[in-house]
Design an enzyme around this catalytic site. Sequence first.
Site, PDB file in Angstrom:
ATOM      1  N   ASP A 170       0.895  -1.157   0.034  1.00  0.00           N
ATOM      2  CA  ASP A 170       0.031  -0.070  -0.154  1.00  0.00           C
ATOM      3  C   ASP A 170       0.863   1.275  -0.131  1.00  0.00           C
ATOM      4  O   ASP A 170       2.053   1.397   0.236  1.00  0.00           O
ATOM      5  CB  ASP A 170      -0.839  -0.095   1.214  1.00  0.00           C
ATOM      6  CG  ASP A 170      -2.346   0.844   0.713  1.00  0.00           C
ATOM      7  OD1 ASP A 170      -2.257   1.464  -0.047  1.00  0.00           O
ATOM      8  OD2 ASP A 170      -3.225   0.360   1.772  1.00  0.00           O
ATOM      9  N   ASP A 205     -10.445   1.929  -3.438  1.00  0.00           N
ATOM     10  CA  ASP A 205     -11.241   1.436  -2.130  1.00  0.00           C
ATOM     11  C   ASP A 205     -12.721   1.551  -2.092  1.00  0.00           C
ATOM     12  O   ASP A 205     -13.281   0.898  -1.368  1.00  0.00           O
ATOM     13  CB  ASP A 205     -10.743   2.555  -1.242  1.00  0.00           C
ATOM     14  CG  ASP A 205      -9.281   2.294  -0.597  1.00  0.00           C
ATOM     15  OD1 ASP A 205      -8.815   1.380  -0.789  1.00  0.00           O
ATOM     16  OD2 ASP A 205      -8.894   3.258  -0.010  1.00  0.00           O
TER      17      ASP A 205
END
Length: 741
Positions: A480, A550
């Site tokens: 990430d 997301d």
Amino acid sequence: MPIIIHEKTGTFHLTNDSVSYIFRIMENEQLENLYYGKKIHDREDFSHLHEEEMRPQMSISVPEPSLLSMHYTRQEYPSYGTGDYRSPAVSVLQENGSRVVNFTYDSHEVFAGKKPLPGLPATYVEEDSEAETLEVHLSDKLTGTELVLSYTVFADLPAIARHARFRQTGSESVVLEKAMSASVEFLDMNYELVQLSGAWARERYVHVRKLDMGFQGIQGLAGTAGGAEQNPFIALKRPETTEFSGEVYGMSLVYSGNFLANVEVSTFDMTRAMLGVSPENFAWKLETGESFTTPEAVLVYSDAGLNGMSRAFHRLYGRRLARGKWRDEPRPILLNNWEGTYFDFTEEKLLAMAREAKEAGIELFVLDDGWFGARNDDWAGLGDWYCNLEKIPSGIGGLSRKIEEIGLKFGLWFELEMVNPDSDLFRAHPDWAIHVPGRFRSHARHQYVLDYSRPEVVDYIYEMVAKILAESKISYIKWDMNRYMTEPYSVGLPADRQGEMMHRYILGVYSLYERLTTAFPEILFESCASGGARFDPGMLYYAPQAWCSDDTDASERVKIQYGTTFVYPVVMMGSHVSAVPNHQLFRTTPLKTRGAVASFGTFGYELVLGKMKPEELAVVKDQVAFMKKYRRLIQIDGTFIRLLSPFEHNEAGWIVVSEDKREALGLYFQRLNKVNGSWVRFKLAGLDPDRLYTVSWEVCGERKVYEAYGDELMSVGIPVNRADLSAEGGDFAALLYEIKG
């Protein structure tokens, strides 16, 4: 051969069965672009395509009586200052303060295959017969700065890969202030600019606008390509071009840092498109003997519409950008704990989730954020890559082995480029975070960005991560990157090299990826950046898939995934089923729709299966079985074709077709239901017109069947019963068609 050179006329013709790209050496020894587009016959001399005429306010670039003016010439790699008043591809600051350069032809070289770009991601070939490369050597005689323009033509694709390489041989240093990867010129301005723009949770929306005179384009200055806002891709298409017909020129940058995609239209309707590293906050110093290589730009031409362009990008990026074990392998079906637990988990809770996943047929359990250091929220722990034994007494090694004993593979989340102020790493090395001494450090998510332009930082992180991977049974890593770069300055660089810092940072990220993927080649890496904020070809060279967004709401994902497929293959898109109400939009969509949309991607779940009703778990098991049956077709072997755009319609649709056209899967999605609506036909594409197909789909547990020849399915379509859509939820309903012939 793909590259034809006519020495007598100084003409270079890059060609294959689909495309021609032609340029020549002009009388002033610079390079002129003569044609780029659909394949045309070769000839000895294309100089008739050069146009020359005296115009007011024109500067002549050679001695009279010639009328050669750079302002009205389509150049291969234009510079500013010798009569061209448009935006240049290159700017070189010299010690005397001048930026005027004149790169003229010295020589050229042609070789089979394609060389790698040291330290940079790039497309590649496995056999020399797959491509041919031309390198044209030029130099500025006054400064001794050498320039090599590289062109690779792929034998079976309408694609050309380009980059530039500079080397300083003169006695004085120079500073590259602008060095684009590619510049392309067109005679007219009758184009529309296509770009993929958005923001967090709505990445890569399709935007189209008509070209006009002047300067237009996009750029990313976040330090991570364009972030969620802009993708390093543009296309120029004719106004009449559709998904299935018409001309389009795509340009994609294999890079993960700041970029510029610039289109400039002159007042004589000439269009110049350029792509490369953004010149903002960029200055690369070249001392004698030093060199600089630009990232690679990939140019794709299609006369078969936007789907034709995408098909070429999908084939090239899927098979000759992605690398390693997972390039040609279907992806494991996973369960990620993040939306199910966030930071609130224990080892036993994780093991319970894994057992539930195994029962549903899932193959990989992924532990997300919160397993390391003092990490119980966003405020602490980043940079301390050792297990929090209070949460996980067995450690990552022990937990990973317990997961494998259950019958699943184990995956782990990292955010390797970040550090929290509340961490052992920051307390020990506060200067390792990017900052300007004496100035306030902007923060986001309570974290700073580590200075990866410094090799010692990369070395430190590598050793910590490699230790965990070596001691554990890890099959998957989610990498990430959750904030943009601010105060771009490195205390490890001298003042006259601060303009190199942001590019050196990206080179540091690439070096860490290269070391980890080389040391642990069996691990499947997935890149992520607050969702899809770093979904670019550079990352996909190291990690063959990226978390798409997301936003896991099925309706929004239809848009995000539709736009993403303009450039990127389905197999590269991380796509999961999550709980409802959705955690980003608080919208409720049918479970079957969530599964149908996520099927066209890597596929997985982000929820707690133990909280689902028995009938919902039965649907999950059916989805998992369906994905195992068809994932090779969807992810590896099939051709993806967009059918209905959610940006233009209430409906959306696409299809994946096998190479032999005997099998296909189609998705029809409607956003909002209609009352007393008109008849609907879902027209397919890519099928064999002479083959009889059986089309089947499920509505409320009942299997429905429809038979028709391929020509009818493509020209007339499948009759879509609105009662079926209403039965499947009405709003946000999807029908998943299995097509066999």
